[in-house]
Structure formats: C-alpha cells, structure tokens
Motif scaffolding. Structure first.
Motif, short mmCIF file in Angstrom:
data_model
loop_
_atom_site.label_atom_id
_atom_site.label_comp_id
_atom_site.label_asym_id
_atom_site.label_seq_id
_atom_site.Cartn_x
_atom_site.Cartn_y
_atom_site.Cartn_z
N ASP A 1 -4.24 26.75 6.42
CA ASP A 1 -2.90 26.23 6.70
C ASP A 1 -2.80 24.86 6.06
OD1 ASP A 1 -2.19 28.40 8.34
OD2 ASP A 1 -3.24 27.50 10.03
N ALA A 2 -1.70 24.60 5.39
CA ALA A 2 -1.49 23.30 4.77
C ALA A 2 -0.07 22.83 5.06
CB ALA A 2 -1.70 23.38 3.26
N ALA A 3 0.06 21.54 5.25
CA ALA A 3 1.38 20.97 5.47
C ALA A 3 1.48 19.67 4.69
CB ALA A 3 1.60 20.70 6.95
N PRO A 4 2.56 19.44 4.02
CA PRO A 4 3.66 20.37 3.77
C PRO A 4 3.24 21.46 2.78
CG PRO A 4 4.04 18.34 2.56
CD PRO A 4 2.80 18.14 3.38
N ASN A 5 4.09 22.46 2.65
CA ASN A 5 3.78 23.63 1.82
C ASN A 5 3.69 23.31 0.34
OD1 ASN A 5 3.74 25.36 3.99
ND2 ASN A 5 5.91 25.81 3.86
N MET B 1 0.85 -1.18 0.00
CA MET B 1 0.00 0.00 0.00
C MET B 1 0.89 1.23 0.00
SD MET B 1 -2.98 1.40 2.59
CE MET B 1 -2.28 0.65 4.00
N ARG B 2 0.46 2.24 -0.75
CA ARG B 2 1.18 3.52 -0.80
C ARG B 2 0.15 4.61 -1.06
NH1 ARG B 2 3.46 7.20 -4.37
NH2 ARG B 2 5.54 7.86 -3.79
N PHE B 3 0.22 5.69 -0.29
CA PHE B 3 -0.66 6.82 -0.56
C PHE B 3 0.02 8.13 -0.18
CE2 PHE B 3 -1.93 5.36 3.64
CZ PHE B 3 -2.02 6.52 4.38
N GLU B 4 -0.42 9.19 -0.84
CA GLU B 4 0.09 10.53 -0.58
C GLU B 4 -1.03 11.36 0.02
OE1 GLU B 4 1.97 12.32 -3.97
OE2 GLU B 4 2.73 10.38 -4.65
N PHE B 5 -0.67 12.28 0.93
CA PHE B 5 -1.70 13.11 1.54
C PHE B 5 -1.14 14.46 1.94
CE2 PHE B 5 0.30 10.80 4.96
CZ PHE B 5 0.35 11.68 6.01
N LYS B 6 -2.03 15.39 2.16
CA LYS B 6 -1.70 16.75 2.61
C LYS B 6 -2.65 17.07 3.76
CE LYS B 6 -0.55 19.97 -0.33
NZ LYS B 6 0.70 20.54 0.09
N TRP B 7 -2.15 17.68 4.79
CA TRP B 7 -2.95 18.07 5.95
C TRP B 7 -3.39 19.52 5.76
CZ3 TRP B 7 -4.68 15.17 9.88
CH2 TRP B 7 -5.28 15.84 10.94
N VAL B 8 -4.69 19.76 5.87
CA VAL B 8 -5.23 21.11 5.67
C VAL B 8 -6.17 21.45 6.82
CG1 VAL B 8 -6.57 22.58 4.14
CG2 VAL B 8 -5.13 20.79 3.19
N GLU B 9 -6.09 22.70 7.31
CA GLU B 9 -6.99 23.15 8.36
C GLU B 9 -7.21 24.65 8.25
OE1 GLU B 9 -5.09 22.03 11.97
OE2 GLU B 9 -3.59 23.56 11.84
N ASN B 10 -8.17 25.14 8.99
CA ASN B 10 -8.51 26.57 9.04
C ASN B 10 -8.96 27.13 7.69
OD1 ASN B 10 -7.85 26.67 11.78
ND2 ASN B 10 -5.71 27.05 11.30
N VAL B 11 -9.64 26.32 6.91
CA VAL B 11 -10.18 26.79 5.63
C VAL B 11 -11.58 27.32 5.88
CG1 VAL B 11 -10.82 26.13 3.30
CG2 VAL B 11 -8.80 25.13 4.35
N ALA B 12 -11.81 28.57 5.47
CA ALA B 12 -13.09 29.21 5.76
C ALA B 12 -14.24 28.65 4.91
CB ALA B 12 -12.98 30.71 5.54
N ASP C 1 -13.42 25.36 -2.15
CA ASP C 1 -12.72 26.37 -2.94
C ASP C 1 -11.22 26.16 -2.76
OD1 ASP C 1 -11.79 28.57 -4.28
OD2 ASP C 1 -12.82 30.05 -3.03
N ALA C 2 -10.55 25.67 -3.80
CA ALA C 2 -9.13 25.33 -3.71
C ALA C 2 -8.25 26.54 -3.37
CB ALA C 2 -8.66 24.69 -5.01
N SER C 3 -8.65 27.74 -3.80
CA SER C 3 -7.83 28.91 -3.52
C SER C 3 -7.79 29.24 -2.02
CB SER C 3 -8.34 30.12 -4.30
OG SER C 3 -9.63 30.50 -3.88
#
Length: 61
Positions: free
Chosen positions: A25-29, A1-12, A16-18
């Motif tokens: 806030d997103a990690a990693p940048n 198994m292999r997967f990629e992910f991004k952690w995102v928070e505080n999106v109003a 809306d991707a912008s």
C-alpha cells in the motif's frame, strides 16, 4: 527546508520496487508525493510558473 515523501507499508519483500504496486500500500497513489515545505508561498509561485508546461505534458488535465 522542503522535502517530498511517500508512505509505504505491507511490502512483502524489501528492495523490490515492483512490490509497491503489486502487493504493498502506498499513499499517495502512483507517481504523486506528499510535500512538506517551510515556504509554501515559494512552492505556489513555482507551480504557477510551471502550470502551462504541466498542462501541455498531461494534455490539459
């Protein structure tokens, strides 16, 4: 198994991707992702094969 992910928070506003770049806030940048793999040695072999192509695309960085 292999997967990629991004952690995102505080999106109003969800959906809306912008918002990720403007207010959240997103990690990693930027375009980077975290990777989880049960076979890290295969990921290293793939990276080693693609390294010349990656360096060419990024100007050696």
């Amino acid at each position: 198994m292999r997967f990629e992910f991004k952690w995102v928070e505080n999106v109003a506003e969800a959906g809306d991707a912008s918002e990720f770049y403007l207010h959240g806030d997103a990690a990693p940048n930027e375009r980077f992702n975290y990777v989880y793999s049960e076979w890290p040695e295969l990921d290293l072999a793939l990276y080693a094969r693609k390294l010349p192509e990656i360096k060419k695309e990024t100007g050696g960085r």
